[in-house]
Design a protein around this motif. Structure first.
Motif, mmCIF file in Angstrom:
data_model
loop_
_atom_site.group_PDB
_atom_site.id
_atom_site.type_symbol
_atom_site.label_atom_id
_atom_site.label_comp_id
_atom_site.label_asym_id
_atom_site.label_seq_id
_atom_site.Cartn_x
_atom_site.Cartn_y
_atom_site.Cartn_z
ATOM 1 N N GLU A 241 0.085 104.385 47.950
ATOM 2 C CA GLU A 241 -0.306 105.971 47.879
ATOM 3 C C GLU A 241 -0.073 106.642 49.253
ATOM 4 O O GLU A 241 -0.508 105.941 50.178
ATOM 5 C CB GLU A 241 -1.757 106.219 47.357
ATOM 6 C CG GLU A 241 -1.946 105.819 45.865
ATOM 7 C CD GLU A 241 -2.133 104.383 45.596
ATOM 8 O OE1 GLU A 241 -2.154 103.502 46.587
ATOM 9 O OE2 GLU A 241 -2.301 103.815 44.499
ATOM 10 N N ASP B 142 6.882 109.212 47.442
ATOM 11 C CA ASP B 142 7.864 110.092 47.544
ATOM 12 C C ASP B 142 9.131 109.645 46.756
ATOM 13 O O ASP B 142 9.777 110.515 45.886
ATOM 14 C CB ASP B 142 8.312 110.462 48.895
ATOM 15 C CG ASP B 142 7.181 111.281 49.522
ATOM 16 O OD1 ASP B 142 6.247 111.768 48.958
ATOM 17 O OD2 ASP B 142 6.971 111.194 50.859
ATOM 18 N N LYS C 18 8.367 109.760 43.227
ATOM 19 C CA LYS C 18 8.159 110.973 42.545
ATOM 20 C C LYS C 18 9.816 111.587 42.353
ATOM 21 O O LYS C 18 10.107 112.184 41.485
ATOM 22 C CB LYS C 18 7.610 111.738 43.545
ATOM 23 C CG LYS C 18 7.461 113.325 43.225
ATOM 24 C CD LYS C 18 6.572 114.188 44.104
ATOM 25 C CE LYS C 18 6.387 115.528 43.764
ATOM 26 N NZ LYS C 18 5.752 116.532 44.675
ATOM 27 N N THR C 19 10.521 111.368 43.256
ATOM 28 C CA THR C 19 11.988 111.641 42.925
ATOM 29 C C THR C 19 12.624 111.046 41.620
ATOM 30 O O THR C 19 13.222 111.600 40.951
ATOM 31 C CB THR C 19 12.854 111.276 44.269
ATOM 32 O OG1 THR C 19 12.384 111.879 45.303
ATOM 33 C CG2 THR C 19 14.254 111.508 43.842
ATOM 34 N N ASN D 111 11.098 109.809 38.979
ATOM 35 C CA ASN D 111 10.416 110.526 37.905
ATOM 36 C C ASN D 111 11.092 111.889 37.574
ATOM 37 O O ASN D 111 11.251 112.430 36.399
ATOM 38 C CB ASN D 111 8.957 110.598 37.826
ATOM 39 C CG ASN D 111 8.411 109.222 37.512
ATOM 40 O OD1 ASN D 111 8.576 108.595 36.508
ATOM 41 N ND2 ASN D 111 7.465 108.623 38.452
ATOM 42 N N ASN D 112 11.137 112.615 38.779
ATOM 43 C CA ASN D 112 12.107 113.905 38.563
ATOM 44 C C ASN D 112 13.329 113.760 38.037
ATOM 45 O O ASN D 112 13.732 114.523 37.175
ATOM 46 C CB ASN D 112 12.006 114.747 40.042
ATOM 47 C CG ASN D 112 10.658 115.321 40.204
ATOM 48 O OD1 ASN D 112 9.686 115.377 39.514
ATOM 49 N ND2 ASN D 112 10.751 115.331 41.600
ATOM 50 N N LYS E 12 7.276 108.448 32.214
ATOM 51 C CA LYS E 12 6.687 108.538 33.439
ATOM 52 C C LYS E 12 6.639 107.087 34.207
ATOM 53 O O LYS E 12 5.608 106.403 33.687
ATOM 54 C CB LYS E 12 5.615 109.088 33.754
ATOM 55 C CG LYS E 12 5.033 109.472 35.133
ATOM 56 C CD LYS E 12 3.968 110.504 35.095
ATOM 57 C CE LYS E 12 3.628 110.785 36.699
ATOM 58 N NZ LYS E 12 2.395 112.007 36.833
ATOM 59 N N HIS F 23 5.416 104.066 36.524
ATOM 60 C CA HIS F 23 4.356 104.118 37.702
ATOM 61 C C HIS F 23 4.658 102.769 38.327
ATOM 62 O O HIS F 23 5.596 101.752 38.043
ATOM 63 C CB HIS F 23 2.988 103.710 37.083
ATOM 64 C CG HIS F 23 2.815 102.391 36.180
ATOM 65 N ND1 HIS F 23 3.518 102.182 34.973
ATOM 66 C CD2 HIS F 23 2.182 101.142 36.233
ATOM 67 C CE1 HIS F 23 3.094 101.137 34.439
ATOM 68 N NE2 HIS F 23 2.322 100.498 35.345
#
Length: 351
Positions: free
Chosen positions: A37, A43, A46-47, A49-50, A60, A62
């Motif tokens: 975290e 980051d 996150k990219t 998953n986008n 999604k 993890h």
């Protein structure tokens, strides 16, 4: 999380960040207290998953920190090696292994896309399909400890280094998926002259269109072998890792070295060949590893052999350092590529 708790974690981390290396290696992995975290790794996740969401894939992913990269079939998650979570640990990894796998954002995204291939494969049970098995093979095939790639093969895509798609059907699928997922990869043009690899990419394109918007199979969002439960020390970890990846390298370089540095009584004051090789060690290793996919650890061992033999043979070099560096790089590259075709296990890549 409370401020007190955050301070505690920072304090726990700070205690080992300034330790001498020998003391750092005695720290158990679970006591490093590093986390995902708030880091650049979060980051990157996150990219990823986008990218999946834009393709309509309703998974999604993890992630958690562990001792290496992997994606277990029982959960839609990706384990990321702990050393990427702190600069001090990245420096230790580079010193121990001569590389930091996933250490840049580009490399990290390459690995995440690869691991996402495993996530998608098992989240939708794709390995059970007959066409999957025809194109990639059976996922149930035993996983090898080592594999011997064919660098000239056009049956597999090339995404990660070391022709990783060739080691197992699961990896072949994951590598092909990663190429398909990568934005602006231009896979249709890039693999137009590779019929077998292109067929696999087209299959993935078809299947991903089919499952876009579909609900994946039920899976637990668990963490397998998280760093918080790994009892061994950093020293234990690197002892095992170095043993695993330090594949034997050729030790007989005399013929090539004598030819490269011929004896000349008129040039006995020329620089020692061993000194020139030692000075250029890092640049040679980086160049050969990039060009051949060989493990830097194995290349470092080969360089050590060269230096030892140059000293024993009392070889000297009156030529320009740049020329010597280029010739050593070419020689080591040639041996690395040649070894990929040999049948002895010692020249295979560790998985």
């Amino acid at each position: 999380m409370s401020k007190a708790r955050r301070r505690t974690r920072r304090g726990e981390s700070a205690r080992w960040t300034t330790l001498p290396e020998d003391e750092l290696l005695e720290i158990p992995l679970k006591e490093l207290k590093v986390r995902l975290e708030g880091t650049w790794l979060a980051d990157c996740l996150k990219t990823l998953n986008n990218e999946l969401r834009k393709r309509g894939l309703l998974v999604k992913v993890h992630s958690w920190l562990s001792d290496e990269w992997f994606s277990p079939p029982e959960t839609p998650g990706i384990a990321i090696p702990f050393y990427l979570a702190h600069p001090r640990l990245k420096r230790l990894e580079r010193k121990m292994m001569f590389e930091v796998e996933g250490g840049t954002r580009r490399e990290c995204m390459q690995l995440l896309r690869h691991e996402a291939g495993h996530v998608i494969e098992y989240a939708f049970g794709l390995h059970k399909r007959k066409r999957f098995q025809r194109l990639f093979g059976r996922a149930s095939e035993p996983y090898p400890d080592h594999y011997r790639p064919d660098p000239s093969s056009k049956k597999h895509v090339q995404h990660l280094r070391r022709w990783y798609a060739q080691c197992h059907p699961d990896e072949d699928f994951a590598e092909t998926f990663a190429v398909w997922l990568t934005p602006r990869s231009g896979w249709k043009k890039r693999y137009a002259q590779w019929p077998r690899a292109l067929e696999k990419l087209e299959y993935i394109d078809e299947v991903m269109t089919e499952i876009a918007g579909a609900k994946p199979l039920e899976q637990n969002r668990s963490e397998i072998d998280p760093i918080s439960k790994l009892k061994g020390t950093l020293g234990d970890h690197y002892a095992a890792k170095r043993k695993r990846y330090a594949i034997e390298t050729p030790t007989v370089f005399d013929r090539e070295l004598r030819k490269m540095f011929p004896e000349d009584p008129r040039k006995m004051n020329a620089p020692q060949a061993s000194s020139i090789i030692r000075k250029n060690r890092a640049r040679i290793i980086r160049a050969v590893a990039k060009g051949t996919g060989e493990f830097p650890l194995a290349l470092n061992a080969a360089i050590d052999d060269m230096i030892t033999r140059c000293k024993a043979l009392k070889l000297r070099s009156p030529r320009a350092e740049q020329t010597v560096r280029a010739e050593i790089t070419a020689m080591l590259s040639s041996k690395a590529i040649h070894s990929h075709y040999l049948t002895t296990r010692r020249h295979w890549f560790a998985v």
